[in-house]
Write an enzyme that holds these catalytic residues in place. Sequence first.
Site, mmCIF file in Angstrom:
data_model
loop_
_atom_site.group_PDB
_atom_site.id
_atom_site.type_symbol
_atom_site.label_atom_id
_atom_site.label_comp_id
_atom_site.label_asym_id
_atom_site.label_seq_id
_atom_site.Cartn_x
_atom_site.Cartn_y
_atom_site.Cartn_z
ATOM 1 N N HIS A 225 17.593 19.510 40.103
ATOM 2 C CA HIS A 225 18.624 19.365 39.072
ATOM 3 C C HIS A 225 18.713 17.977 38.462
ATOM 4 C CE1 HIS A 225 20.853 17.538 42.369
ATOM 5 N NE2 HIS A 225 21.657 17.027 41.460
HETATM 6 C C1 UD1 Z 1 26.461 15.918 39.168
HETATM 7 C C2 UD1 Z 1 26.283 14.485 39.677
HETATM 8 C C3 UD1 Z 1 25.043 14.412 40.554
HETATM 9 C C4 UD1 Z 1 25.071 15.463 41.664
HETATM 10 C C5 UD1 Z 1 25.269 16.829 41.007
HETATM 11 C C6 UD1 Z 1 25.335 17.933 42.015
HETATM 12 C C7 UD1 Z 1 27.029 12.691 38.181
HETATM 13 C C8 UD1 Z 1 26.566 11.627 37.269
HETATM 14 N N1 UD1 Z 1 26.083 13.565 38.596
HETATM 15 O O1 UD1 Z 1 25.345 16.213 38.340
HETATM 16 O O2 UD1 Z 1 24.984 13.136 41.147
HETATM 17 O O3 UD1 Z 1 23.863 15.434 42.366
HETATM 18 O O4 UD1 Z 1 26.499 16.795 40.267
HETATM 19 O O5 UD1 Z 1 25.460 19.167 41.396
HETATM 20 O O6 UD1 Z 1 28.192 12.722 38.516
HETATM 21 N N2 UD1 Z 1 27.879 22.805 34.823
HETATM 22 C C9 UD1 Z 1 28.326 24.100 34.916
HETATM 23 N N3 UD1 Z 1 29.287 24.383 35.843
HETATM 24 C C10 UD1 Z 1 29.835 23.446 36.647
HETATM 25 C C11 UD1 Z 1 29.384 22.117 36.528
HETATM 26 C C12 UD1 Z 1 28.401 21.823 35.614
HETATM 27 O O7 UD1 Z 1 27.864 24.980 34.212
HETATM 28 O O8 UD1 Z 1 30.708 23.766 37.471
HETATM 29 C C13 UD1 Z 1 26.813 22.482 33.856
HETATM 30 C C14 UD1 Z 1 27.328 21.946 32.547
HETATM 31 O O9 UD1 Z 1 26.511 22.413 31.537
HETATM 32 C C15 UD1 Z 1 27.136 20.465 32.651
HETATM 33 C C16 UD1 Z 1 25.900 20.378 33.544
HETATM 34 O O10 UD1 Z 1 25.981 21.510 34.412
HETATM 35 O O11 UD1 Z 1 26.980 19.870 31.415
HETATM 36 C C17 UD1 Z 1 25.834 19.132 34.341
HETATM 37 O O12 UD1 Z 1 27.054 18.909 35.060
HETATM 38 P P1 UD1 Z 1 27.517 17.401 35.390
HETATM 39 O O13 UD1 Z 1 28.732 17.413 36.216
HETATM 40 O O14 UD1 Z 1 27.538 16.604 34.147
HETATM 41 O O15 UD1 Z 1 26.313 16.809 36.226
HETATM 42 P P2 UD1 Z 1 25.374 17.444 37.345
HETATM 43 O O16 UD1 Z 1 24.012 17.571 36.778
HETATM 44 O O17 UD1 Z 1 25.979 18.647 37.985
#
Ligand code: UD1
Length: 384
Positions: A225
């Site tokens: 991821h």
């Molecule tokens: C975040 C953390 C990362 C951790 C990861 C675990 C930061 C900078 N990154 O990254 O360190 O390893 O979490 O998962 O804080 N999304 C959903 N549902 C959710 C959450 C996210 O669909 O419940 C999708 C959204 O499109 C979002 C994308 O995933 O834009 C990324 O989510 P985000 O929280 O920005 O970062 P992660 O890649 O999950």
Amino acid sequence: MNGHKRVRLMSVAGARPNFMKLASIAKAITEHNSNQSCIVPIEHIVVHTGQHYDAKMSTGFFSELGIPEPDINLGVGSASHAVQTAEIMKRFEPILLEYEPDVLLVVGDVNSTIACTLVASKVEYVNTNRKRPLIVHVEAGLRSNDRTMPEEINRILTDALSDILFVTERSGIDNLASEGVDPRKVRFVGNVMIDTLITHLEKAKKSDVKEKLALTVPYVLVTLHRPSNVDDNVVFERLINTIVSMSAWIKVVFPVHPRTLKKLESFGLLESLQKQTQIILTGPLGYLDFLNLISDSKMVVTDSGGIQEETTYLGIPCITLRENTERPVTVYEGTNYLIGINEVKFLETVENILNKKVKESKIPAFWDGNAGRRIVQEIVATFQ
Ligand code: UD1
């Protein structure tokens, strides 16, 4: 509880890897409060920022891991780094001022971690003697030395602003010393993520996830991821092709993170991956199901931070598809192979592991199930 002094501790969690860490702290606080000789009870207030919000990425973990329901949910959701961080800060400040906790405890390195730390470092309480909370960072000192990783920025800044820094491995002590952090603030306590693993392993072994997925041993568990792996279509396609090559030798199970799913779709990679008969794709899994899959796997292929540690504890070989790791003990003492984006090295390592050519490994110091207890003891000691 027979004391009169009480410490109000607010902990913050926002994204999936935070919840496993918070579980250990919450358990240690409950134990501490129920101890007959407890003279400084802790009032625990849990804040969920809402950075992760899908049930499979968030709420499911609270009940599964026995974490108290959040007292406050800031409901921030996804956005760019700046907007997400700023939104957490805006919503967190009034909460901090309302509760005026003695301690703010943050874990890990996600945007929620730095956002709340930054607010706490500059807040001005009006109703209590202290001006701001004592800021405690759990899992401090880890460094990948790669500032293109958003988490590395979050780690450096959170550590710079924290009053007590709890480290998981010795490299953390050295990294903090080299950044000029006063060593009196640093405590080597072990790994709260491993506490949670130890607590739940027996239960996880009983999960029926393999039956549900029609998965039989042997298999490789894959997770990806990191933006550096999945956000660039050329890099991501190369990785997917290598995973497909590996699946000619051994079955693969791949729980797909929401970010990764979006990229598979937008780069047009999903359909062909779904057609692979040796690869089982599934959505994000619960903690017990995932732990079950790690512990019975032949090896794990990942770019996660926490999974490098969990495999080291369990003695399962781990191939990390990153150029660096902030958790070097997993490479020097554990089962981790740091491969980068190198198809040849990747497949060579898979082959070696399948042929049982693996390195010696051991469980790192203090990864013994007691890190949460040590942390709670240290916090209480500062108030006695
Ligand atoms: C975040 C953390 C990362 C951790 C990861 C675990 C930061 C900078 N990154 O990254 O360190 O390893 O979490 O998962 O804080 N999304 C959903 N549902 C959710 C959450 C996210 O669909 O419940 C999708 C959204 O499109 C979002 C994308 O995933 O834009 C990324 O989510 P985000 O929280 O920005 O970062 P992660 O890649 O999950």
